[in-house]
Design an enzyme around this catalytic site. Structure first.
Site, mmCIF file in Angstrom:
data_model
loop_
_atom_site.group_PDB
_atom_site.id
_atom_site.type_symbol
_atom_site.label_atom_id
_atom_site.label_comp_id
_atom_site.label_asym_id
_atom_site.label_seq_id
_atom_site.Cartn_x
_atom_site.Cartn_y
_atom_site.Cartn_z
ATOM 1 N N ASP B 11 0.866 -1.175 0.000
ATOM 2 C CA ASP B 11 0.000 0.000 0.000
ATOM 3 C C ASP B 11 0.902 1.224 0.000
ATOM 4 O O ASP B 11 1.721 1.394 0.906
ATOM 5 C CB ASP B 11 -0.892 0.021 1.249
ATOM 6 C CG ASP B 11 -2.041 -0.981 1.128
ATOM 7 O OD1 ASP B 11 -2.231 -1.538 0.033
ATOM 8 O OD2 ASP B 11 -2.730 -1.210 2.136
ATOM 9 N N ASP B 130 -14.064 -4.687 -3.453
ATOM 10 C CA ASP B 130 -14.179 -4.774 -1.997
ATOM 11 C C ASP B 130 -15.569 -5.301 -1.689
ATOM 12 O O ASP B 130 -16.566 -4.766 -2.175
ATOM 13 C CB ASP B 130 -13.970 -3.398 -1.362
ATOM 14 C CG ASP B 130 -12.546 -2.898 -1.554
ATOM 15 O OD1 ASP B 130 -11.630 -3.743 -1.614
ATOM 16 O OD2 ASP B 130 -12.347 -1.682 -1.676
#
Lengths: 207, 262
Positions: B11, B130
């Protein structure tokens, strides 16, 4: 000079970066004169057979590849769509290809594939060496390489098959004849073993 | 035999790697290029960069990271986070990424998947989603709902139906990230992963929840995943990629051997 053939097929920069990483300079070009003048030629690419052949025809590179590269005995490395285009015919888009080597290109299918395996195969798969070849120098038999393919070569003669891979069945994943070497897997994305094979290609025939 | 891929996820925020819990309280960990090189050398099969603070002014930082990574690592890697348009895709791919992953933007504008697949090939386009577990309903028959904005916004869309649509539009791979499992280190959402893997004709990459090597074993065997994303379990040196691979190989999972050569 090392020429990387530019026929709008994508992923050329990754091939160039791999060559440069190994300490060689390469030129990405679609200029028939530069390609004819090159000491060795890399024919990379991702994409579809039909579009690839169309681009080669538009750029007037079909004869250059056949006569000035293959028949002239230049060291030629074909990767991914490259290994497919060098055969006579591909089922993909019903395409007549370069015909440098006798054989066809077929889609993965059969009882051990349909409904069981995903097509394209995407990921790392083993290459079993069928012949001793300088391109495999220093590469352990059965090493994994990175594949993305729905189609695979079916050479007329097993004499040219130097590597095989299992995906539902065994298929020819690397072939060689004279100064031509071709791989279905992406050398430029196969980590240390891929770089080693690149380096073997770039060194072959050098004193 | 095709091997199961292990994919570290970095990330990235403002050019640095972070890993948070359930998308909040991110902490900086390190230089993405150095971490990518380390994981490459240790035998990662692929790497994912996720730009978590993706805004247009930060995009140049990410492009610079992508470009630097491309010079040093020779395995496939993908970039996601804030990829909104065809032009965003093009920039990331030109900078050297193999694949680009679209998430919220594809939910808002599904055609971006088709445009990317047509221009660059399906193998370049990863649909990332997601997913949150909810009550089954007429709208969400599977009980798995698509959420966006890091899990904050429910979309009222069924995750399985969206995945099938994404495949039809030309996505070449699917990342299924469970919002419920993400950051918990309690294991992947195995059931959801298996439904996706058995339903779709494209590879399914499990994401969210990996804490111990056994979690990867579960998601590869029971979950039928083609690949699995890992993050904190290796970022903090709790486990190593060679160690995880050895664990899986010992249990019969087909795994790419960590190359022992220059």
């Amino acid at each position: 000079m090392i020429a990387i053939i530019d026929y709008r097929a994508g992923n050329l920069p990754s091939v160039e970066r791999a060559v440069r990483h190994l300490g060689y300079e390469a030129e990405i070009t679609s200029d028939p004169k530069r390609i004819a003048a090159a000491e060795r030629v890399i024919f990379p690419g991702v994409g579809a057979a039909g579009a690839a052949m169309e681009s080669l025809r538009d750029l007037k590179l079909v004869e250059v590849l056949r006569r000035d590269v293959f028949e002239a005995g230049k060291h030629l490395l074909a990767i991914c769509i490259g290994i497919q285009i060098i055969f006579e015919y591909s089922e993909e888009d019903d395409t007549n290809c370069l015909g440098l080597l006798p054989g066809q290109v077929r889609k993965f299918r059969g009882p051990d594939i349909d409904g069981k395996l995903k097509v394209p195969q995407i990921g790392w798969n083993q290459v079993f060496q069928k012949q001793v070849h300088p391109i495999f120098r220093g590469i352990p038999d059965g090493s994994e390489f990175y594949f993305v393919n729905s189609f695979h070569p079916v050479p007329d003669s097993s004499d040219i098959v130097i590597g095989e891979t299992e995906y539902g069945y065994r298929f020819a994943s690397a072939v060689a004849q004279d100064n031509l070497v071709a791989t279905q897997f992406h050398l430029e994305k196969s980590g240390p073993v891929g770089l080693k094979m690149f380096s073997n290609f770039l060194a072959c025939g050098r004193a | 035999m095709l091997t199961k891929r292990i994919i570290p996820c970095l990330d990235v925020r403002a050019g640095l790697v972070t890993k948070g819990i359930a998308f909040r309280e991110n902490v900086d960990i390190g230089d993405p290029v150095a971490m990518a090189r380390k994981y490459y050398e240790e035998g990662a099969d692929e790497i994912v960069f996720y730009d978590i603070a993706a805004s247009s002014d930060r995009r140049d930082i990410l492009i610079d990271v992508v470009d630097r990574v491309a010079r040093e690592i020779f395995i496939p890697y993908s970039v996601g986070g804030g990829i909104r348009t065809f032009e965003d895709m093009r920039r990331v791919l030109l900078a050297g990424a193999e694949k680009v992953s679209v998430n919220s933007a594809a939910v808002r504008n599904p055609q971006v998947i088709a445009q990317g697949a047509r221009a660059f090939g399906s193998q370049c386009v990863v649909l990332s989603m997601d997913v949150k577990r909810v009550e089954r309903s007429e709208k969400i028959p599977s009980g798995y709902e698509i959420v966006i904005n890091g899990g904050r916004t429910p979309m009222g869309m069924d995750a399985i139906q969206w995945a099938m649509r994404g495949e039809d539009l030309g996505a070449g791979e699917l990342v299924v990230n469970s919002i419920d499992a993400d950051g918990t280190r309690d294991g992947y959402e195995v059931t959801l992963t298996r439904i996706m893997a058995d339903t779709l004709g494209i590879p399914v990459i499990a994401s969210g929840g990996a804490g111990i090597p056994e979690h990867l074993y579960e998601v590869f065997t029971e979950g039928h995943a083609d690949a699995a994303i890992i993050a904190s379990m290796i970022h903090y040196n709790t486990y190593t990629i060679p160690g995880i691979k050895q664990y899986l190989a010992d249990r019969g999972v087909p795994i790419r051997k960590v190359p022992m050569m220059q």
